[in-house]
Design a protein around this motif. Structure first.
Motif, PDB file in Angstrom:
ATOM      1  N   LYS A 148       3.843  26.997  -3.009  1.00 16.70           N
ATOM      2  CA  LYS A 148       3.681  27.180  -4.444  1.00 16.70           C
ATOM      3  C   LYS A 148       3.758  25.830  -5.152  1.00 16.70           C
ATOM      4  CE  LYS A 148       5.273  30.024  -8.293  1.00 16.70           C
ATOM      5  NZ  LYS A 148       6.235  31.057  -8.746  1.00 16.70           N
ATOM      6  N   THR A 169       1.394  34.462   4.506  1.00 14.77           N
ATOM      7  CA  THR A 169       2.611  33.720   4.208  1.00 14.77           C
ATOM      8  C   THR A 169       2.965  32.815   5.385  1.00 14.77           C
ATOM      9  OG1 THR A 169       4.117  35.344   5.175  1.00 14.77           O
ATOM     10  CG2 THR A 169       3.406  35.723   2.886  1.00 14.77           C
ATOM     11  N   ASP A 188       8.152  36.867  -2.095  1.00 10.99           N
ATOM     12  CA  ASP A 188       6.959  37.250  -2.858  1.00 10.99           C
ATOM     13  C   ASP A 188       6.328  38.472  -2.205  1.00 10.99           C
ATOM     14  OD1 ASP A 188       4.740  37.375  -4.486  1.00 10.99           O
ATOM     15  OD2 ASP A 188       3.725  35.664  -3.567  1.00 10.99           O
ATOM     16  N   GLU A 202       4.645  40.695  -3.452  1.00 14.70           N
ATOM     17  CA  GLU A 202       3.309  40.995  -3.992  1.00 14.70           C
ATOM     18  C   GLU A 202       2.230  40.088  -3.412  1.00 14.70           C
ATOM     19  OE1 GLU A 202       2.767  43.586  -6.002  1.00 14.70           O
ATOM     20  OE2 GLU A 202       4.911  44.031  -5.730  1.00 14.70           O
ATOM     21  N   SER A 221       1.437  37.137  -4.198  1.00 12.78           N
ATOM     22  CA  SER A 221       0.682  36.598  -5.331  1.00 12.78           C
ATOM     23  C   SER A 221       0.015  35.264  -5.001  1.00 12.78           C
ATOM     24  CB  SER A 221       1.605  36.440  -6.549  1.00 12.78           C
ATOM     25  OG  SER A 221       2.713  35.619  -6.237  1.00 12.78           O
ATOM     26  N   ILE A 222       0.691  34.426  -4.218  1.00 15.37           N
ATOM     27  CA  ILE A 222       0.103  33.131  -3.864  1.00 15.37           C
ATOM     28  C   ILE A 222      -1.139  33.337  -3.011  1.00 15.37           C
ATOM     29  CG2 ILE A 222       0.463  31.004  -2.546  1.00 15.37           C
ATOM     30  CD1 ILE A 222       3.411  31.150  -3.371  1.00 15.37           C
ATOM     31  N   GLN A 223      -1.038  34.237  -2.035  1.00 12.99           N
ATOM     32  CA  GLN A 223      -2.185  34.498  -1.151  1.00 12.99           C
ATOM     33  C   GLN A 223      -3.353  35.099  -1.938  1.00 12.99           C
ATOM     34  OE1 GLN A 223       1.129  35.192  -0.203  1.00 12.99           O
ATOM     35  NE2 GLN A 223       0.972  33.215   0.843  1.00 12.99           N
ATOM     36  N   LYS A 224      -3.048  35.939  -2.916  1.00  9.78           N
ATOM     37  CA  LYS A 224      -4.111  36.513  -3.759  1.00  9.78           C
ATOM     38  C   LYS A 224      -4.761  35.430  -4.611  1.00  9.78           C
ATOM     39  CE  LYS A 224      -1.980  41.096  -3.918  1.00  9.78           C
ATOM     40  NZ  LYS A 224      -1.222  42.086  -4.735  1.00  9.78           N
ATOM     41  N   GLU A 225      -3.945  34.490  -5.112  1.00  9.01           N
ATOM     42  CA  GLU A 225      -4.501  33.377  -5.882  1.00  9.01           C
ATOM     43  C   GLU A 225      -5.413  32.509  -5.013  1.00  9.01           C
ATOM     44  OE1 GLU A 225      -1.262  31.215  -7.539  1.00  9.01           O
ATOM     45  OE2 GLU A 225      -0.546  32.905  -8.749  1.00  9.01           O
ATOM     46  N   ASP A 248      -8.690  34.284  -4.510  1.00  8.48           N
ATOM     47  CA  ASP A 248      -9.512  34.154  -5.718  1.00  8.48           C
ATOM     48  C   ASP A 248     -10.115  32.753  -5.817  1.00  8.48           C
ATOM     49  OD1 ASP A 248      -9.007  36.767  -6.467  1.00  8.48           O
ATOM     50  OD2 ASP A 248      -7.362  36.240  -7.829  1.00  8.48           O
TER      51      ASP A 248
END
Length: 504
Positions: free
Chosen positions: A375, A403, A426, A428, A430-434, A437
Motif C-alpha cells: 500500500k 496478497t 484487508d 476486502e 481493496s489493494i488487489q481490486k485497485e 482496475d
C-alpha cells in the motif's frame, strides 16, 4: 515454559516481531515525513553502548557500506562472493577471508538477513545472539527518559548483526542500508573502509523526499571522513558531489560506462543485464577494500582470480531468479522483487530476454503474471512497464493479483518469520481490486501481442493463486508454463515459503 525461559529460534522471532511498528503508527510516521529521523543515530549509539560496545569498536569490522534505491542488496552479495575468494595470511597460515553480510528484507526466514561466509546463520546461533542482545537491553533499561528500552525491528536486527559479527570474528562486513542512509541504523558505524551508492530511483518518498535530489541527499549520508566513495548512480550526481564535499569524503569515484560494459564480457552468476551495473560497482568496492587493507599492512592474497570467481558464483535470491518447485515441476517461476518504476522496467526487460531465449521452444500465450505491491505504491505507475510488455512482445494469458500471505485465510498455516504487523488486514482485497482496475485502465481496448487477452483474477492468498494458476495450466495443457512474479519482495518471499524453497 514462559517466554523468558524459552530461548529457541521460534521464541526469538516471535519476540522480534513484537518490535515491528504497527500499521497505524507507521502511517502517522509517513505523514510526519522525516521529522522523526534526527533521533535515530544518537539513539542507536546509546543502544550500542547498552549492549556493551563502544561505537568505534565496530571499525574493526572493516565494513563496506552500501546504499541506493536499486541493486544495493545484489551489490552487497556480489562483494561478499568476491571477498570469500580472497585470502589472508596470518601466522604463516593462509585462509579465506571470513565475511559477514547484513541485508534486508528477508524472503523466507529472518536469519537470512545475517550471513556468515555467504550462508544464513544457523537457527541456534540466531537465537543465541538475539537473546544476548535482548538480555543486555533488559538489564540497562533507561529510567526517567522518554527513550525506548528496545529499538524497533530493523534497528534491533542491525544491533544484533553488529553483535553477531563481532562475536564471530569476521574479517569484513558487507553492510546494506535499510532505507535512505543519513539516518539509517547502519550509519551508526563511524569508519567503514569504503562506501558505495547504487542506482537511484523513487522509493520511500514520504520519508526520503519526492525528488531525486532529495533522495540522493539521504543516500549520500553514508559518506564518511576521510573515506573513498564509489557511485554507480548517474542520477543526481551534482547532489552527490556536493554531499561528498560537505561530509569531507576523500574522493567520489563514478563508475564509468566502460566499466559497466566490461561486465558483459564476464561470467556473472546473477541473471539480467542490469546486474552489470551492480557488478561493476562491487568490483570497484572490493578492489578499493583490498587496496586499503594492504596499505594498512594486512597480508591480503588474491586479486583478479578472486574477482573472476566471485562474479561467477554470486547469487541473490528473489532478484531475476528462475525457480522450479517439486510440487509444481512443470511451472517455471520467474521471480523479481522489483517495486519501483525504474526496477519494474528492468524486470520487464529481463523477462522479455528470458522469453526470447525460449521462444523457439513454443508456448506462446502461456505466460501468467502474479503481482502485488504494498500500500502506498502507485499501481498505475508500477504496472505500466508490464502492460507495455504484454502489448509489445510477451503476452500474458492471465494476470493474477493476490496478497502477500503465503497461506489461505483460515487454513491455520502460518510461518512466524512471515508475520507482518506493518500492513493492516484487508479482507476486502481493496489493494488487489485497485491493481486490477489499474491494469484495465492501462490496457484500455488493446490486446496483447498476437491478440492475446489477459484474464484478470484476484485471489486472497498466494496458496489460492498458485493452485488457480496450476489448474489453469492443466486445463490449457500449457507447453512451457512461465509465471512472472513481481511487484514486491514480500510477495516473492511468500511464494518461496509456500513452494517450500530452501533458505539460502
Amino acid at each position: 515454559m514462559s517466554l523468558s525461559e524459552d530461548k529457541s529460534y521460534e521464541a526469538a522471532v516471535t519476540t522480534l516481531n513484537n518490535l515491528q511498528t504497527n500499521a497505524r503508527l507507521l502511517e502517522v510516521l509517513r505523514k510526519a515525513g522525516n521529522s522523526m529521523n534526527y533521533r535515530s543515530i544518537p539513539e542507536m549509539r546509546r543502544f550500542v553502548e547498552r549492549i556493551g560496545y563502544k561505537v568505534h569498536e565496530f571499525n574493526k569490522l572493516n565494513a563496506i557500506h552500501v546504499a541506493g534505491t536499486k541493486g544495493k542488496g545484489s551489490t552487497s552479495a556480489i562483494c561478499d562472493a568476491i571477498l570469500r575468494n580472497v585470502q589472508i595470511t596470518e601466522n604463516n597460515i593462509t585462509r579465506p577471508l571470513k565475511t559477514g553480510l547484513f541485508t534486508s528484507p528477508h524472503l523466507i526466514e529472518v536469519r537470512e538477513r545475517i550471513r556468515i561466509n555467504g550462508k544464513p546463520i544457523e537457527k541456534h546461533l540466531f537465537a543465541k545472539y538475539f537473546f544476548e542482545v535482548w538480555d543486555a537491553l533488559e538489564k540497562t533499561k533507561p529510567e526517567g527518559t522518554d527513550e525506548p528500552d528496545k529499538p524497533q525491528y530493523f534497528r534491533y536486527l542491525t544491533l544484533m548483526a553488529f553483535h553477531t559479527f563481532m562475536r564471530e570474528g569476521v574479517d569484513v562486513v558487507l553492510l546494506e542500508v535499510g532505507m535512505g542512509g543519513q539516518y539509517d541504523a547502519t550509519s551508526v558505524i563511524e569508519k567503514p573502509t569504503v562506501c558505495g551508492i547504487t542506482s537511484l530511483g523513487f522509493d520511500h518518498m514520504p520519508l526520503l523526499g519526492k525528488t531525486l535530489p532529495e533522495i540522493a541527499w539521504h543516500k549520500a549520508g553514508i559518506m564518511k571522513v576521510p573515506r573513498e566513495d564509489y557511485v554507480a548512480a548517474e542520477e543526481a550526481m551534482p547532489v552527490l558531489r556536493e554531499r561528498a564535499k560537505e561530509l569531507k569524503a576523500s574522493s567520489l569515484v563514478e563508475i564509468s560506462s566502460t566499466e559497466i560494459a566490461a561486465m558483459g564480457n564476464r561470467q556473472l552468476g546473477m541473471s539480467g543485464a542490469y546486474q552489470w551495473v551492480n557488478a561493476a560497482l562491487a568490483v570497484a568496492l572490493c578492489e578499493e577494500w583490498i587496496a586499503q587493507r594492504r596499505s594498512a599492512g594486512v597480508p591480503i592474497v588474491g586479486g583478479d582470480d578472486a574477482v573472476k570467481n566471485g562474479l561467477r558464483v554470486a547469487k541473490w535470491p528473489g532478484r531475476a531468479q528462475k525457480f522450479v518447485a517439486s510440487d509444481y515441476p512443470s511451472i517455471t517461476w520467474y521471480l523479481d522483487g522489483a517495486h519501483t518504476k525504474e526496477s519494474m522496467r528492468v524486470c520487464a526487460d529481463w523477462f522479455n530476454d528470458e522469453y526470447r531465449e525460449t521462444e523457439a521452444e513454443g508456448g506462446h500465450g502461456q505466460q501468467v503474471l502474479l503481482f502485488n505491491c504494498t500500500k502506498g505504491r502507485d499501481g498505475l505507475t508500477l504496472l505500466k512497464a508490464l502492460v507495455e510488455l504484454h502489448k509489445s512482445s510477451v503476452p500474458f494469458s492471465r494476470v493474477v493479483f493476490c496478497t502477500n500471505d503465503s497461506y489461505r485465510p483460515g487454513s491455520g498455516q502460518t510461518k512466524t518469520d512471515q508475520t507482518n504487523y506493518t500492513v493492516l488486514p484487508d479482507d476486502e482485497l481493496s489493494i488487489q481490486k485497485e491493481l486490477a482496475d489499474a491494469w484495465k485502465t492501462l490496457i484500455g481496448s488493446d490486446t496483447g501481442v498476437n491478440g492475446v487477452v489477459a484474464e484478470i483474477e484476484i485471489q486472497p492468498s498466494i496458496e489460492d493463486a498458485v493452485e488457480s494458476i496450476s489448474r489453469y495450466y492443466s486445463k490449457v495443457q500449457a507447453v512451457h508454463p512461465r509465471v512472472l512474479v513481481t511487484g514486491s519482495l514480500y510477495l516473492v518471499g511468500g511464494l518461496l515459503t509456500f513452494l517450500k524453497a530452501d533458505v539460502s
